[in-house]
Design a protein around this motif. Structure first.
Motif, short mmCIF file in Angstrom:
data_model
loop_
_atom_site.label_atom_id
_atom_site.label_comp_id
_atom_site.label_asym_id
_atom_site.label_seq_id
_atom_site.Cartn_x
_atom_site.Cartn_y
_atom_site.Cartn_z
N VAL A 1 0.84 -1.21 0.00
CA VAL A 1 0.00 0.00 0.00
C VAL A 1 0.87 1.25 0.00
O VAL A 1 0.64 2.19 -0.78
CB VAL A 1 -0.96 0.00 1.22
N PHE A 2 1.88 1.28 0.85
CA PHE A 2 2.78 2.43 0.91
C PHE A 2 3.52 2.61 -0.41
O PHE A 2 3.70 3.73 -0.90
CB PHE A 2 3.76 2.25 2.06
N GLY A 3 3.94 1.50 -1.01
CA GLY A 3 4.64 1.58 -2.29
C GLY A 3 3.78 2.17 -3.38
O GLY A 3 4.22 3.04 -4.14
N LEU A 4 2.55 1.72 -3.48
CA LEU A 4 1.65 2.24 -4.52
C LEU A 4 1.33 3.71 -4.30
O LEU A 4 1.27 4.50 -5.26
CB LEU A 4 0.37 1.40 -4.56
N LEU A 5 1.10 4.10 -3.05
CA LEU A 5 0.84 5.51 -2.76
C LEU A 5 2.06 6.37 -3.07
O LEU A 5 1.93 7.51 -3.54
CB LEU A 5 0.44 5.67 -1.29
N THR A 6 3.25 5.84 -2.83
CA THR A 6 4.48 6.57 -3.13
C THR A 6 4.65 6.78 -4.63
O THR A 6 4.99 7.89 -5.08
CB THR A 6 5.70 5.82 -2.56
N ILE A 7 4.40 5.75 -5.40
CA ILE A 7 4.49 5.87 -6.86
C ILE A 7 3.49 6.91 -7.36
O ILE A 7 3.82 7.76 -8.21
CB ILE A 7 4.24 4.51 -7.52
N ALA A 8 2.27 6.87 -6.84
CA ALA A 8 1.25 7.83 -7.25
C ALA A 8 1.69 9.26 -6.93
O ALA A 8 1.58 10.17 -7.77
CB ALA A 8 -0.07 7.52 -6.55
N PHE A 9 2.22 9.46 -5.74
CA PHE A 9 2.68 10.80 -5.35
C PHE A 9 3.79 11.31 -6.25
O PHE A 9 3.80 12.48 -6.65
CB PHE A 9 3.14 10.78 -3.89
N VAL A 10 4.73 10.44 -6.58
CA VAL A 10 5.86 10.87 -7.40
C VAL A 10 5.40 11.27 -8.80
O VAL A 10 5.94 12.21 -9.40
CB VAL A 10 6.93 9.76 -7.46
N ILE B 1 11.56 4.16 -5.09
CA ILE B 1 11.28 3.88 -3.69
C ILE B 1 9.98 3.09 -3.58
O ILE B 1 9.89 2.10 -2.84
CB ILE B 1 11.17 5.19 -2.89
N GLY B 2 8.96 3.52 -4.32
CA GLY B 2 7.68 2.82 -4.31
C GLY B 2 7.81 1.39 -4.82
O GLY B 2 7.23 0.46 -4.23
N VAL B 3 8.57 1.23 -5.90
CA VAL B 3 8.79 -0.12 -6.43
C VAL B 3 9.51 -0.98 -5.41
O VAL B 3 9.16 -2.15 -5.17
CB VAL B 3 9.60 -0.04 -7.74
N GLY B 4 10.51 -0.39 -4.75
CA GLY B 4 11.26 -1.14 -3.75
C GLY B 4 10.41 -1.55 -2.56
O GLY B 4 10.59 -2.63 -1.99
N LEU B 5 9.46 -0.70 -2.19
CA LEU B 5 8.56 -1.05 -1.09
C LEU B 5 7.70 -2.25 -1.46
O LEU B 5 7.46 -3.15 -0.64
CB LEU B 5 7.69 0.15 -0.74
N VAL B 6 7.22 -2.28 -2.70
CA VAL B 6 6.44 -3.43 -3.15
C VAL B 6 7.30 -4.69 -3.17
O VAL B 6 6.87 -5.77 -2.74
CB VAL B 6 5.84 -3.16 -4.55
#
Length: 256
Positions: free
Chosen positions: A100-109, A132-137
């Protein structure tokens, strides 16, 4: 035939430029950012993406704090990193938290990229932050696990490699994107902060590598606490950038 010299009228261009620099209703934001020139529909999307950037770190933090409270006795937030919540009973919760955090990070970027003035090679900074978002996933795809003795380990070895790349992307990403921010009046005020955060983050990585992560390192017993301090530095900068993006998008929509 007499010659007629034509003097170009620059007043219209000057007036237009003045309006671009600071229009009424902008709330003090210099509306030169890319979001100001976008359609209302796209600015609505940018607003939503900015909200994703605000909610991402907050929801992630609430989720892992709740888990560590529920798992007292088997998990130590002082000694263990957040990733260790993937090991043991209920580890899937932290895996979902990473996704969830990864997807939200990608969206924000994506919103951050749209909300800044385009520059040559300007996509590099957002691309690094997007990783960063990809890495979180990937942190969820390659989770830590717990052996029969209750010791947390990395079964594939990829979790640690991914983590190293992810954390490096944070520092380098903030440094690179700060240069693009410095060229946009709407973002210039935060450029130094983003640059300082990136430099400080890379410095913390060196400290982690020498004094925290090795099993025999002097600060290893406090690895979890040290990581949470670092996360506070990262999340503070990320949320501040998201708030600025939200302000720019809303200022662009304000009546003039």
């Amino acid at each position: 035939m007499s010659r007629q010299w034509v003097v170009p009228d620059r007043s219209r261009g000057a007036a237009a430029e003045a309006r671009m620099v600071a229009e009424p209703g902008s709330g003090g934001i210099e509306q030169v950012g890319h979001a100001h020139s976008d359609s209302p529909e796209r600015r609505t999307v940018i607003t939503a993406l900015a909200v994703a950037g605000i909610l991402g770190p907050i929801l992630f933090t609430v989720a892992f704090v709740a888990q560590q409270l529920l798992r007292r006795g088997e998990y130590s937030p002082i000694a263990e990193r957040v990733s260790a919540l993937e090991a043991g009973t209920g580890g899937w919760v932290q895996q979902v938290n990473f996704v969830v955090f990864g997807l939200l990070t990608i969206a924000f970027v994506v919103g951050l990229h749209w909300g800044m003035r385009p520059t040559r090679a300007g996509v590099v900074g957002p691309a690094l932050l997007g990783w960063i978002g990809v890495g979180l996933v990937l942190a969820a795809v390659f989770p830590l696990r717990e052996d029969a003795a209750g010791v947390t380990y990395d079964p594939t070895g990829l979790h640690e490699v991914n983590g190293a790349i992810l954390f490096l992307s944070i520092g380098v990403g903030f440094i690179v994107v700060s240069r693009r921010m410095a060229r946009d009046p709407s973002w210039r005020g935060l450029a130094t902060y983003a640059l300082a955060t990136g430099i400080a983050w890379l410095g913390m990585l060196v400290v982690f590598g020498v004094l925290v992560m090795p099993d025999d390192a002097p600060l290893h017993p406090w690895a979890g606490l040290a990581q949470r301090v670092a996360l506070a530095v990262w999340f503070s900068c990320s949320i501040l950038l998201a708030l600025r993006l939200l302000r720019i998008a809303r200022a662009a929509d304000a009546p003039r």
